[in-house]
Design a protein around this motif. Structure first.
Motif, PDB file in Angstrom:
ATOM      1  N   ASN A  15       0.854  -1.190   0.000  1.00 37.02           N
ATOM      2  CA  ASN A  15       0.000   0.000   0.000  1.00 37.02           C
ATOM      3  C   ASN A  15       0.892   1.242   0.000  1.00 37.02           C
ATOM      4  O   ASN A  15       1.490   1.600   1.021  1.00 37.02           O
ATOM      5  N   VAL A  44       0.229   4.328  -0.090  1.00 34.32           N
ATOM      6  CA  VAL A  44      -0.179   5.409   0.807  1.00 34.32           C
ATOM      7  C   VAL A  44       0.402   5.195   2.198  1.00 34.32           C
ATOM      8  O   VAL A  44       0.885   6.126   2.845  1.00 34.32           O
ATOM      9  N   PRO A  73      -5.811  -0.651   1.313  1.00 30.54           N
ATOM     10  CA  PRO A  73      -6.200   0.683   1.768  1.00 30.54           C
ATOM     11  C   PRO A  73      -6.682   0.668   3.207  1.00 30.54           C
ATOM     12  O   PRO A  73      -7.351  -0.266   3.629  1.00 30.54           O
ATOM     13  N   GLY A  74      -6.341   1.702   3.917  1.00 31.07           N
ATOM     14  CA  GLY A  74      -6.696   1.783   5.329  1.00 31.07           C
ATOM     15  C   GLY A  74      -5.444   1.964   6.142  1.00 31.07           C
ATOM     16  O   GLY A  74      -4.398   2.336   5.611  1.00 31.07           O
ATOM     17  N   GLN A 121      -7.552   5.340   9.953  1.00 30.82           N
ATOM     18  CA  GLN A 121      -8.914   4.964   9.572  1.00 30.82           C
ATOM     19  C   GLN A 121      -9.467   3.892  10.500  1.00 30.82           C
ATOM     20  O   GLN A 121     -10.581   4.004  11.015  1.00 30.82           O
ATOM     21  N   VAL A 153     -10.338   5.143  13.964  1.00 29.75           N
ATOM     22  CA  VAL A 153     -11.613   5.862  14.036  1.00 29.75           C
ATOM     23  C   VAL A 153     -12.777   4.872  13.991  1.00 29.75           C
ATOM     24  O   VAL A 153     -13.754   5.009  14.733  1.00 29.75           O
ATOM     25  N   THR A 204     -15.461   4.661  17.048  1.00 30.53           N
ATOM     26  CA  THR A 204     -16.898   4.911  16.875  1.00 30.53           C
ATOM     27  C   THR A 204     -17.681   3.617  17.066  1.00 30.53           C
ATOM     28  O   THR A 204     -18.810   3.650  17.537  1.00 30.53           O
ATOM     29  N   ILE A 222      -9.694   9.120  20.387  1.00 34.00           N
ATOM     30  CA  ILE A 222     -11.062   9.526  20.039  1.00 34.00           C
ATOM     31  C   ILE A 222     -12.047   9.036  21.084  1.00 34.00           C
ATOM     32  O   ILE A 222     -13.000   9.738  21.429  1.00 34.00           O
ATOM     33  N   LEU A 257     -11.708  11.479  23.862  1.00 28.69           N
ATOM     34  CA  LEU A 257     -12.305  12.752  23.467  1.00 28.69           C
ATOM     35  C   LEU A 257     -13.831  12.686  23.577  1.00 28.69           C
ATOM     36  O   LEU A 257     -14.474  13.549  24.193  1.00 28.69           O
ATOM     37  N   LEU A 258     -14.418  11.643  23.000  1.00 28.46           N
ATOM     38  CA  LEU A 258     -15.875  11.507  23.033  1.00 28.46           C
ATOM     39  C   LEU A 258     -16.360  11.296  24.459  1.00 28.46           C
ATOM     40  O   LEU A 258     -17.424  11.780  24.837  1.00 28.46           O
ATOM     41  N   ASP A 292     -26.049  11.045  20.048  1.00 24.07           N
ATOM     42  CA  ASP A 292     -25.270   9.997  19.389  1.00 24.07           C
ATOM     43  C   ASP A 292     -25.767   9.781  17.975  1.00 24.07           C
ATOM     44  O   ASP A 292     -25.022   9.911  17.029  1.00 24.07           O
ATOM     45  N   GLY A 293     -27.051   9.498  17.860  1.00 23.29           N
ATOM     46  CA  GLY A 293     -27.602   9.372  16.519  1.00 23.29           C
ATOM     47  C   GLY A 293     -27.803  10.756  15.954  1.00 23.29           C
ATOM     48  O   GLY A 293     -28.351  11.616  16.638  1.00 23.29           O
TER      49      GLY A 293
END
Lengths: 295, 90
Positions: free
Chosen positions: A53, A55, A132-133, A137, A140, A144, A226, A229-230, A258-259
């Motif tokens: 990859n 990237v 990819p990834g 990514q 996150v 979530t 994250i 943070l959340l 949340d939603g």
């Protein structure tokens, strides 16, 4: 400065910027052609270090220092948010959020998707050097994904699965080890974040030397960062503001925020309060008075 | 392929305009999320799956969520401040 003066300054600056942009765009290679200057340098460099990859090769090998900077930005913003959202003295009391109703369909979907999302997250992190990834990514997705438990179940269930201290440590470790590995590059090789590990065979899971390691570290740091943070935002919102909102008889008490759809409905009601509703505003203020008096 | 890119670009432009045109910050979080999705489509169309994944996670999910939670927090402060004379009502 007068309004007219400001407009004049803006117009001068805007036309200068527009002229520069037009000049720059005119000299760019045409869109969608075979001419890619950066590709011609980056792809051979990635192949040389056995990274499928490209990237990821750019992110964690060729320009790993940039990634360290990005990671530090995330760390800084988490620390900043944590400092800003620290409960004030009058809010220090922690109350458990009201449990609301969750639609059965939402609950079922959430519980089915929770393991799927977590597996996808791990997969995206683990295969960053091949497909990819990568750490950003996948991190996150993981962060979530954990919050599906809140969407499907309750905030209490989420709190049990999410010991914040562990995530705090994970974030710091992820960011710190990245630098340590970079220093190892100086000790063993020649430069900071130099790729010093054995490169392996092209396209296999363990290949590309330090890329998968740095990738995994970034995954840990981003996921933990994250989540932390959340958590600070949620703690603020749910365990402190619930008391002030008790008089409202909305069933979104548990699910909102949340939603997107649900939270929007709820917040829209808030916006209306501010503009035209006086009765409900008084209700809020009344609740607030009690709160203040109580502490 | 060019047609798909053109459609995706148009979608991004339209959604960007929608975000700017949305005045209430609460609603802006939602249009921002849809704008993030439009950008994701564009990135897939121009064959940048890595960026599309980041955009999907960060731009379409986490950022709007944090905007929403941040606004709720500010609104609560405004209600609280309103009591004692409202020093920073803004």
């Amino acid at each position: 400065m007068s309004e007219r003066g400001r407009v004049a300054v803006y117009l001068v600056a805007a036309s200068a910027l527009a002229a520069l942009l037009v000049l720059a765009f005119l000299r760019m290679p045409a869109f969608g052609t075979d001419v890619h200057l950066y590709r011609d340098l980056a792809v051979p460099a990635a192949v040389k270090h056995v990274t499928a990859n490209v990237v990821s090769a750019v992110n964690f090998d060729q320009r790993a220092l940039d990634t360290l900077g990005e990671e530090t930005i995330l760390l800084g913003s988490v620390v900043g948010a944590a400092a800003l959202l620290r409960p004030a003295q009058r809010e220090s009391e922690r109350r458990s959020p009201r449990t609301g109703r969750t639609l059965e369909a939402t609950g079922l979907t959430g519980y089915v998707l929770l393991p799927v999302t977590l597996i996808v997250g791990f997969d995206v992190v683990a295969h960053g050097q091949v497909t990819p990834g990568g750490g950003f990514q996948g991190g996150v997705v993981l962060a979530t994904g954990i919050h599906l438990l809140y969407l499907a179940g309750s905030y209490r269930a989420l709190e049990r699965l999410r010991p914040v201290e562990v995530f705090d440590v994970g974030e710091a470790l992820g960011a710190g080890m990245f630098t340590v590995l970079g220093l190892a590059g100086i000790l063993v090789g020649t430069a900071f974040l130099e790729n010093v590990l054995p490169l392996g065979s092209f396209g296999s899971l363990i290949s590309a030397g330090t890329v998968p390691v740095l990738n995994a570290l970034v995954g840990v740091e981003v996921a933990c960062g994250i989540v932390v943070l959340l958590t600070h935002f949620f703690t603020e919102d749910l365990t402190v503001s619930v008391a002030a909102r008790d008089d409202e008889d909305d069933d979104g008490g548990d699910g909102d925020g949340d939603g997107d759809g649900d939270g929007d409905k709820d917040d829209r009601a808030d916006g209306d309060d501010d503009s035209d509703g006086t009765e409900r505003d008084e209700g809020h203020d009344g609740g607030g008075t009690e709160e203040k008096g109580g502490r | 392929m060019t047609a798909i890119i053109a459609v995706a670009l148009t979608l991004v432009a339209a959604m960007g305009a929608a975000v700017v045109g949305t005045h209430a910050p609460e609603r802006q979080a939602v249009t921002l999320s849809v704008y993030g999705l439009a950008l994701t489509v564009l990135f897939v169309a121009v064959q940048a799956p890595d960026v599309a994944l980041s955009q999907l996670g960060v731009g379409a999910a986490v950022v709007p969520l944090m905007v929403m939670l941040g606004i709720r927090r500010i609104r609560r402060d405004q209600r609280g401040e309103g009591l004692d004379g409202g020093k920073d009502g803004e």
